[in-house]
Design a protein around this motif. Structure first.
Motif, PDB file in Angstrom:
ATOM      1  N   ARG A 120      37.533  37.485  59.202  1.00  0.00           N
ATOM      2  CA  ARG A 120      37.252  38.921  59.101  1.00  0.00           C
ATOM      3  C   ARG A 120      38.534  39.706  58.809  1.00  0.00           C
ATOM      4  NH1 ARG A 120      32.239  40.471  61.599  1.00  0.00           N
ATOM      5  NH2 ARG A 120      33.151  42.485  62.174  1.00  0.00           N
ATOM      6  N   LEU A 121      39.651  39.254  59.377  1.00  0.00           N
ATOM      7  CA  LEU A 121      40.918  39.934  59.093  1.00  0.00           C
ATOM      8  C   LEU A 121      41.318  39.751  57.631  1.00  0.00           C
ATOM      9  CD1 LEU A 121      43.122  39.238  62.247  1.00  0.00           C
ATOM     10  CD2 LEU A 121      41.947  41.344  61.614  1.00  0.00           C
ATOM     11  N   LYS A 122      41.048  38.572  57.077  1.00  0.00           N
ATOM     12  CA  LYS A 122      41.328  38.363  55.656  1.00  0.00           C
ATOM     13  C   LYS A 122      40.458  39.283  54.799  1.00  0.00           C
ATOM     14  CE  LYS A 122      42.928  33.550  55.796  1.00  0.00           C
ATOM     15  NZ  LYS A 122      42.644  32.158  55.343  1.00  0.00           N
ATOM     16  N   ALA A 123      39.191  39.412  55.193  1.00  0.00           N
ATOM     17  CA  ALA A 123      38.302  40.321  54.456  1.00  0.00           C
ATOM     18  C   ALA A 123      38.780  41.768  54.583  1.00  0.00           C
ATOM     19  CB  ALA A 123      36.875  40.179  54.977  1.00  0.00           C
ATOM     20  N   ALA A 124      39.263  42.135  55.772  1.00  0.00           N
ATOM     21  CA  ALA A 124      39.790  43.485  55.971  1.00  0.00           C
ATOM     22  C   ALA A 124      41.025  43.720  55.117  1.00  0.00           C
ATOM     23  CB  ALA A 124      40.109  43.710  57.447  1.00  0.00           C
ATOM     24  N   LEU A 125      41.887  42.708  55.027  1.00  0.00           N
ATOM     25  CA  LEU A 125      43.077  42.824  54.184  1.00  0.00           C
ATOM     26  C   LEU A 125      42.685  43.022  52.718  1.00  0.00           C
ATOM     27  CD1 LEU A 125      46.205  42.582  53.979  1.00  0.00           C
ATOM     28  CD2 LEU A 125      45.870  40.147  53.587  1.00  0.00           C
ATOM     29  N   GLY A 126      41.718  42.224  52.245  1.00  0.00           N
ATOM     30  CA  GLY A 126      41.264  42.371  50.864  1.00  0.00           C
ATOM     31  C   GLY A 126      40.638  43.737  50.615  1.00  0.00           C
ATOM     32  N   LEU A 127      39.876  44.236  51.587  1.00  0.00           N
ATOM     33  CA  LEU A 127      39.239  45.543  51.431  1.00  0.00           C
ATOM     34  C   LEU A 127      40.277  46.662  51.411  1.00  0.00           C
ATOM     35  CD1 LEU A 127      36.751  47.341  51.287  1.00  0.00           C
ATOM     36  CD2 LEU A 127      36.575  47.205  53.791  1.00  0.00           C
ATOM     37  N   ALA A 128      41.248  46.612  52.326  1.00  0.00           N
ATOM     38  CA  ALA A 128      42.292  47.640  52.347  1.00  0.00           C
ATOM     39  C   ALA A 128      43.104  47.625  51.058  1.00  0.00           C
ATOM     40  CB  ALA A 128      43.211  47.423  53.556  1.00  0.00           C
ATOM     41  N   LEU A 129      43.408  46.424  50.560  1.00  0.00           N
ATOM     42  CA  LEU A 129      44.150  46.324  49.305  1.00  0.00           C
ATOM     43  C   LEU A 129      43.327  46.884  48.146  1.00  0.00           C
ATOM     44  CD1 LEU A 129      46.643  45.308  47.781  1.00  0.00           C
ATOM     45  CD2 LEU A 129      45.542  43.067  47.609  1.00  0.00           C
ATOM     46  N   ALA A 130      42.028  46.574  48.119  1.00  0.00           N
ATOM     47  CA  ALA A 130      41.171  47.093  47.056  1.00  0.00           C
ATOM     48  C   ALA A 130      41.087  48.618  47.104  1.00  0.00           C
ATOM     49  CB  ALA A 130      39.775  46.479  47.183  1.00  0.00           C
ATOM     50  N   LEU A 131      41.066  49.192  48.293  1.00  0.00           N
ATOM     51  CA  LEU A 131      41.011  50.646  48.414  1.00  0.00           C
ATOM     52  C   LEU A 131      42.280  51.299  47.871  1.00  0.00           C
ATOM     53  CD1 LEU A 131      39.376  51.071  51.938  1.00  0.00           C
ATOM     54  CD2 LEU A 131      38.375  51.640  49.716  1.00  0.00           C
ATOM     55  N   VAL A 132      43.435  50.707  48.201  1.00  0.00           N
ATOM     56  CA  VAL A 132      44.688  51.253  47.664  1.00  0.00           C
ATOM     57  C   VAL A 132      44.717  51.140  46.146  1.00  0.00           C
ATOM     58  CG1 VAL A 132      47.197  50.992  47.633  1.00  0.00           C
ATOM     59  CG2 VAL A 132      45.955  50.762  49.786  1.00  0.00           C
ATOM     60  N   MET A 133      44.273  50.001  45.625  1.00  0.00           N
ATOM     61  CA  MET A 133      44.265  49.800  44.183  1.00  0.00           C
ATOM     62  C   MET A 133      43.322  50.773  43.479  1.00  0.00           C
ATOM     63  SD  MET A 133      44.252  45.612  44.308  1.00  0.00           S
ATOM     64  CE  MET A 133      43.957  45.369  42.565  1.00  0.00           C
ATOM     65  N   ALA A 134      42.246  51.174  44.163  1.00  0.00           N
ATOM     66  CA  ALA A 134      41.231  52.019  43.533  1.00  0.00           C
ATOM     67  C   ALA A 134      41.496  53.509  43.691  1.00  0.00           C
ATOM     68  CB  ALA A 134      39.862  51.684  44.119  1.00  0.00           C
ATOM     69  N   LEU A 135      42.550  53.898  44.396  1.00  0.00           N
ATOM     70  CA  LEU A 135      42.798  55.325  44.619  1.00  0.00           C
ATOM     71  C   LEU A 135      42.901  56.139  43.322  1.00  0.00           C
ATOM     72  CD1 LEU A 135      45.265  55.430  47.664  1.00  0.00           C
ATOM     73  CD2 LEU A 135      42.904  56.245  47.553  1.00  0.00           C
ATOM     74  N   PRO A 136      43.631  55.654  42.284  1.00  0.00           N
ATOM     75  CA  PRO A 136      43.670  56.446  41.043  1.00  0.00           C
ATOM     76  C   PRO A 136      42.300  56.595  40.394  1.00  0.00           C
ATOM     77  CG  PRO A 136      45.449  54.830  41.082  1.00  0.00           C
ATOM     78  CD  PRO A 136      44.534  54.500  42.214  1.00  0.00           C
ATOM     79  N   ALA A 137      41.437  55.570  40.507  1.00  0.00           N
ATOM     80  CA  ALA A 137      40.095  55.683  39.946  1.00  0.00           C
ATOM     81  C   ALA A 137      39.301  56.773  40.666  1.00  0.00           C
ATOM     82  CB  ALA A 137      39.381  54.341  40.055  1.00  0.00           C
ATOM     83  N   GLY A 138      39.416  56.820  41.996  1.00  0.00           N
ATOM     84  CA  GLY A 138      38.757  57.889  42.742  1.00  0.00           C
ATOM     85  C   GLY A 138      39.287  59.252  42.374  1.00  0.00           C
ATOM     86  N   LEU A 139      40.592  59.327  42.174  1.00  0.00           N
ATOM     87  CA  LEU A 139      41.201  60.596  41.775  1.00  0.00           C
ATOM     88  C   LEU A 139      40.701  61.034  40.399  1.00  0.00           C
ATOM     89  CD1 LEU A 139      43.343  62.773  42.458  1.00  0.00           C
ATOM     90  CD2 LEU A 139      45.010  61.335  41.282  1.00  0.00           C
TER      91      LEU A 139
END
Length: 401
Positions: free
Chosen positions: A78-97
């Motif tokens: 679950r921690l690995k999944a959380a790490l992947g999710l947090a990384l994906a959110l940071v990567m997607a910030l410009p798309a959200g913007l």
């Protein structure tokens, strides 16, 4: 007696849960973007729900809720999944913007500008802290950290290219586009000024540390003077250097030919050099003095000369601590070089003070963000090099090999 799986399960990762909740509060409580019809008129701050509607805001909150849920029962998977999710959110910030900009900007206003709201910066900061916490909890090495940084940089570059039309009104990008040539020159000048000051302080600081090791009187006098120099405010030191340098430039021809003036690069370089000396001298002195006497005695017993003992034994063992001094000095100089723009030294500080004078915060960010990136990169690279050269780091590398 065997312990049940429930008893063995670790408690919730409260750090990531708290950071996720804080990110949710920031997303709902602060403006995500700011919209202005042009550069002159102040922008209107808009929250996520005001741009995307309540349904869009709820959908945008789901990944953060999922991150908190994954951290609530932190098994390794679950921690690995959380790490992947947090990384994906940071990567997607410009798309959200870009999506928010497309929803909020009026196509009939070609001069409209899109500003970054406090929710964007808070979200980026809190997600970065979550990545650090998860990487540490999973025991991942520095290579994983650099891999995540590379992934974010590549993702942001790709999104910026694909959504270039949506991100074109971004005020920060507009400030850069107008000043792209000046920006490149400012970055090079900033790096040159910092590199010259840190390099000179390393050479001079090493010489001073060696002299201190030979005489207790020189040690006391040297540290007293360096501590006094460190307490002088930067602007006051620039002022103290102005008159002597102006006089030297007027009376010494070769200094005038080198461009030495009361303002400009010369007082900035000397001030950076002065502020860099104390951490450099202190770390070098402690590093050279901290080498174990038994190791030095063994080297002499092998027939090494005094110079060989220094270059082949003392200096290599002291090098990790010396590099810590270089790291501290470099990070300090990168920030201080921005203040030198007040005396005409140039560099990225020019954009900061121009932006403050014009009340243009995006112009301030154009100067401040590269300085922050330089400081973080220098701290990470020099810190990693210091750990690699330390006896423990060298041992772990050898064991891994």
């Amino acid at each position: 007696m065997p312990v049940s799986a429930h008893a063995q399960a670790p408690g919730a990762n409260r750090v990531v849960v708290a950071l996720s909740v804080a990110a949710l509060l920031a997303l709902w409580g602060f403006a995500a973007i700011g919209v202005a019809p042009n550069r002159i008129v102040p922008g209107t701050p808009l929250k996520l729900a005001e741009v995307a509607g309540w349904l869009g805001a709820l959908l945008g909150s789901l990944p953060l809720l999922a991150l908190a849920a994954l951290a609530w029962r932190p098994e390794r998977a679950r921690l690995k999944a959380a790490l992947g999710l947090a990384l994906a959110l940071v990567m997607a910030l410009p798309a959200g913007l870009a999506l928010l900009g497309a929803l909020a900007l009026d196509p009939a206003l070609p001069q409209a500008r899109l500003g970054l709201g406090p929710a964007f910066w808070l979200l980026l900061f809190l997600l970065a802290l979550s990545l650090i916490e998860l990487r540490t909890r999973l025991g991942l090495g520095a290579a994983a950290g650099w891999g995540m940084v590379a992934a974010v940089v590549l993702a942001w570059g790709l999104i910026g290219w694909l959504a270039s039309s949506w991100l074109a009104p971004l005020a920060l990008w507009q400030e850069y586009r107008v000043r792209s040539e000046q920006f490149g020159a400012a970055v090079r000048y900033h790096l040159l000024l910092v590199g010259g000051a840190v390099g000179a302080s390393l050479l001079l600081g090493t010489a001073i540390a060696l002299a201190m090791r030979r005489s207790r009187r020189i040690e006391r006098l040297g540290f007293t003077l360096l501590n006094v120099l460190q307490t002088i405010p930067s602007l006051a030191l620039f002022g103290l250097l102005l008159a002597p340098l102006a006089w030297l430039a007027a009376n010494v021809g070769w200094l005038h030919a080198l461009g030495v003036r009361g303002i400009g690069w010369a007082p900035a370089f000397l001030a950076l050099l002065g502020y860099s000396l104390l951490p450099m001298v202190r770390n070098t002195f402690v590093a050279l003095s901290g080498v174990e006497a038994g190791v030095l005695e063994a080297a002499r017993g092998m027939g090494m000369s005094r110079a060989q003992v220094f270059w082949q034994v003392r200096l290599p063992l002291a090098l990790p601590v010396v590099l810590e001094g270089v790291r501290i000095t470099t990070v300090q100089a990168i920030g201080l070089a921005a203040v030198a723009a007040l005396i005409g030294a140039g560099g990225l500080g020019t954009f900061i003070f121009q932006g403050l004078g014009q009340a243009a915060m995006d112009l301030v960010l154009l100067g401040a963000l590269p300085i922050l990136a330089m400081a973080l990169a220098a701290d990470a690279l020099l810190g990693a090099l210091s750990r690699r050269l330390s006896p423990r780091g060298a041992h772990s590398q050898g064991g891994a090999g």
